[in-house]
Design a protein around this motif. Structure first.
Motif, PDB file in Angstrom:
ATOM      1  N   THR A  36      -5.372   1.963  -2.113  1.00  0.00           N
ATOM      2  CA  THR A  36      -6.570   1.764  -1.284  1.00  0.00           C
ATOM      3  C   THR A  36      -6.952   0.288  -1.205  1.00  0.00           C
ATOM      4  O   THR A  36      -7.408  -0.169  -0.161  1.00  0.00           O
ATOM      5  CB  THR A  36      -7.765   2.599  -1.794  1.00  0.00           C
ATOM      6  OG1 THR A  36      -8.030   2.277  -3.151  1.00  0.00           O
ATOM      7  CG2 THR A  36      -7.486   4.087  -1.670  1.00  0.00           C
ATOM      8  N   MET A  37      -6.714  -0.462  -2.291  1.00  0.00           N
ATOM      9  CA  MET A  37      -7.018  -1.889  -2.266  1.00  0.00           C
ATOM     10  C   MET A  37      -6.134  -2.613  -1.251  1.00  0.00           C
ATOM     11  O   MET A  37      -6.622  -3.383  -0.420  1.00  0.00           O
ATOM     12  CB  MET A  37      -6.816  -2.497  -3.659  1.00  0.00           C
ATOM     13  CG  MET A  37      -7.002  -4.017  -3.677  1.00  0.00           C
ATOM     14  SD  MET A  37      -6.522  -4.765  -5.246  1.00  0.00           S
ATOM     15  CE  MET A  37      -4.787  -4.390  -5.308  1.00  0.00           C
ATOM     16  N   ASP A  44      -4.222  -0.105  11.762  1.00  0.00           N
ATOM     17  CA  ASP A  44      -4.107   1.349  11.647  1.00  0.00           C
ATOM     18  C   ASP A  44      -2.902   1.880  12.427  1.00  0.00           C
ATOM     19  O   ASP A  44      -2.213   2.808  11.975  1.00  0.00           O
ATOM     20  CB  ASP A  44      -5.396   2.038  12.094  1.00  0.00           C
ATOM     21  CG  ASP A  44      -6.513   1.879  11.070  1.00  0.00           C
ATOM     22  OD1 ASP A  44      -6.243   1.462   9.919  1.00  0.00           O
ATOM     23  OD2 ASP A  44      -7.670   2.182  11.415  1.00  0.00           O
ATOM     24  N   LYS A  45      -2.625   1.282  13.579  1.00  0.00           N
ATOM     25  CA  LYS A  45      -1.453   1.681  14.366  1.00  0.00           C
ATOM     26  C   LYS A  45      -0.167   1.339  13.601  1.00  0.00           C
ATOM     27  O   LYS A  45       0.756   2.159  13.528  1.00  0.00           O
ATOM     28  CB  LYS A  45      -1.476   0.968  15.726  1.00  0.00           C
ATOM     29  CG  LYS A  45      -0.361   1.381  16.653  1.00  0.00           C
ATOM     30  CD  LYS A  45      -0.481   0.699  17.995  1.00  0.00           C
ATOM     31  CE  LYS A  45       0.691   1.074  18.874  1.00  0.00           C
ATOM     32  NZ  LYS A  45       0.710   0.342  20.127  1.00  0.00           N
ATOM     33  N   LYS A  46      -0.113   0.155  13.028  1.00  0.00           N
ATOM     34  CA  LYS A  46       1.053  -0.244  12.233  1.00  0.00           C
ATOM     35  C   LYS A  46       1.209   0.664  11.012  1.00  0.00           C
ATOM     36  O   LYS A  46       2.325   1.040  10.648  1.00  0.00           O
ATOM     37  CB  LYS A  46       0.923  -1.705  11.780  1.00  0.00           C
ATOM     38  CG  LYS A  46       1.116  -2.691  12.898  1.00  0.00           C
ATOM     39  CD  LYS A  46       0.967  -4.123  12.396  1.00  0.00           C
ATOM     40  CE  LYS A  46       1.209  -5.096  13.542  1.00  0.00           C
ATOM     41  NZ  LYS A  46       1.341  -6.471  13.085  1.00  0.00           N
ATOM     42  N   TRP A  47       0.093   0.996  10.388  1.00  0.00           N
ATOM     43  CA  TRP A  47       0.119   1.856   9.212  1.00  0.00           C
ATOM     44  C   TRP A  47       0.699   3.226   9.558  1.00  0.00           C
ATOM     45  O   TRP A  47       1.559   3.747   8.842  1.00  0.00           O
ATOM     46  CB  TRP A  47      -1.292   1.978   8.636  1.00  0.00           C
ATOM     47  CG  TRP A  47      -1.442   2.885   7.458  1.00  0.00           C
ATOM     48  CD1 TRP A  47      -2.208   4.014   7.389  1.00  0.00           C
ATOM     49  CD2 TRP A  47      -0.836   2.766   6.159  1.00  0.00           C
ATOM     50  NE1 TRP A  47      -2.114   4.596   6.141  1.00  0.00           N
ATOM     51  CE2 TRP A  47      -1.276   3.845   5.371  1.00  0.00           C
ATOM     52  CE3 TRP A  47       0.046   1.842   5.598  1.00  0.00           C
ATOM     53  CZ2 TRP A  47      -0.873   4.039   4.042  1.00  0.00           C
ATOM     54  CZ3 TRP A  47       0.450   2.033   4.276  1.00  0.00           C
ATOM     55  CH2 TRP A  47      -0.008   3.111   3.525  1.00  0.00           C
ATOM     56  N   PHE A 107      -7.421  -4.421   2.208  1.00  0.00           N
ATOM     57  CA  PHE A 107      -7.216  -5.842   2.528  1.00  0.00           C
ATOM     58  C   PHE A 107      -6.498  -6.007   3.867  1.00  0.00           C
ATOM     59  O   PHE A 107      -6.828  -6.897   4.652  1.00  0.00           O
ATOM     60  CB  PHE A 107      -6.435  -6.555   1.421  1.00  0.00           C
ATOM     61  CG  PHE A 107      -7.284  -7.034   0.282  1.00  0.00           C
ATOM     62  CD1 PHE A 107      -8.450  -7.777   0.504  1.00  0.00           C
ATOM     63  CD2 PHE A 107      -6.919  -6.759  -1.028  1.00  0.00           C
ATOM     64  CE1 PHE A 107      -9.232  -8.226  -0.555  1.00  0.00           C
ATOM     65  CE2 PHE A 107      -7.698  -7.208  -2.090  1.00  0.00           C
ATOM     66  CZ  PHE A 107      -8.856  -7.940  -1.855  1.00  0.00           C
ATOM     67  N   ALA A 108      -5.514  -5.163   4.148  1.00  0.00           N
ATOM     68  CA  ALA A 108      -4.818  -5.248   5.440  1.00  0.00           C
ATOM     69  C   ALA A 108      -5.815  -5.047   6.571  1.00  0.00           C
ATOM     70  O   ALA A 108      -5.805  -5.783   7.574  1.00  0.00           O
ATOM     71  CB  ALA A 108      -3.702  -4.205   5.509  1.00  0.00           C
ATOM     72  N   ALA A 166       0.834  -1.205   0.000  1.00  0.00           N
ATOM     73  CA  ALA A 166       0.000   0.000   0.000  1.00  0.00           C
ATOM     74  C   ALA A 166       0.864   1.249   0.000  1.00  0.00           C
ATOM     75  O   ALA A 166       0.608   2.204  -0.751  1.00  0.00           O
ATOM     76  CB  ALA A 166      -0.938  -0.002   1.210  1.00  0.00           C
ATOM     77  N   LEU A 167       1.900   1.252   0.816  1.00  0.00           N
ATOM     78  CA  LEU A 167       2.747   2.442   0.918  1.00  0.00           C
ATOM     79  C   LEU A 167       3.559   2.670  -0.356  1.00  0.00           C
ATOM     80  O   LEU A 167       3.692   3.803  -0.822  1.00  0.00           O
ATOM     81  CB  LEU A 167       3.664   2.343   2.139  1.00  0.00           C
ATOM     82  CG  LEU A 167       4.480   3.590   2.462  1.00  0.00           C
ATOM     83  CD1 LEU A 167       3.657   4.865   2.426  1.00  0.00           C
ATOM     84  CD2 LEU A 167       5.152   3.431   3.803  1.00  0.00           C
TER      85      LEU A 167
END
Length: 193
Positions: A152-153, A168-171, A157-158, A114-115
């Motif tokens: 966004t996909m 979300d914290k990991k992101w 999925f994550a 994603a990143l």
């Protein structure tokens, strides 16, 4: 929309424009690596049917992007150069510890993907806005939309396969780490560097 913590240094576009042959070669290999990532997710996590279906579609799309970039190289009378190490991705992949459950490994791989797609989207936007070659600028504008959809996909999925709060914290942690990486980059004629 992308959530990136540090925008690309605007001077990167000037470096890119002066080195379009290198940018296109690097970009072609980025598309090839994106194809390989999608295939690897299929092979590693075949039990996730929805993911597999989306990765099959992504393989087709990414390899078509590779062909489109390769065609741009050929139109200019150049040949595809050699692949080189992607210092950005090498540094990024050091963030999450190795191991963990299969679900944790999947979530980490999805967040990395994603990143990478988000940063590619941002870079393509910059190219689409600043390149003097309007055909190439339009080319990057069209690809920018695809990269945003991929970002966004993968993030979706994550969040679907992992605990939303934890994901979300990991992101957010990964975004902050990536910002530190970007402080050292944006100085070379590569898509991510």
């Amino acid at each position: 929309m992308l959530g990136l913590k540090l925008p690309t240094d605007p001077r990167w576009v000037n470096i890119a424009e002066k080195n379009i042959e290198e940018i296109l070669t690097d970009h072609a290999f980025c598309e090839q690596k994106a194809t390989s990532t999608a295939i690897s997710l299929i092979v590693s996590f075949p039990e996730y049917t929805e993911l597999v279906q989306e990765m099959v579609a992504l393989v087709k799309e990414e390899i078509s992007h590779f062909k489109m970039v390769h065609d741009k190289i050929l139109e200019r009378g150049w040949t595809l150069g050699r692949d080189r190490k992607d210092e950005y991705v090498i540094a990024l992949l050091k963030f999450f510890p190795k191991g963990g459950s299969r679900t944790t490994q999947l979530v980490h791989r999805l967040l990395y993907a994603a990143l990478i797609e988000a940063r590619s989207c941002e870079r393509f936007r910059l190219l689409s806005e600043a390149l003097k070659d309007k055909k190439l600028a339009d080319f990057y504008k069209n690809l920018m939309v695809s990269e945003a959809n991929h970002y966004t996909m993968f993030l979706g999925f994550a969040r679907q396969y992992g605990d939303r709060k934890e994901v979300d914290k990991k992101w957010q942690g990964l975004l902050a780490y990536e910002a530190e990486i970007m402080k050292k980059l944006s100085k070379s004629e590569t898509i991510h560097g």
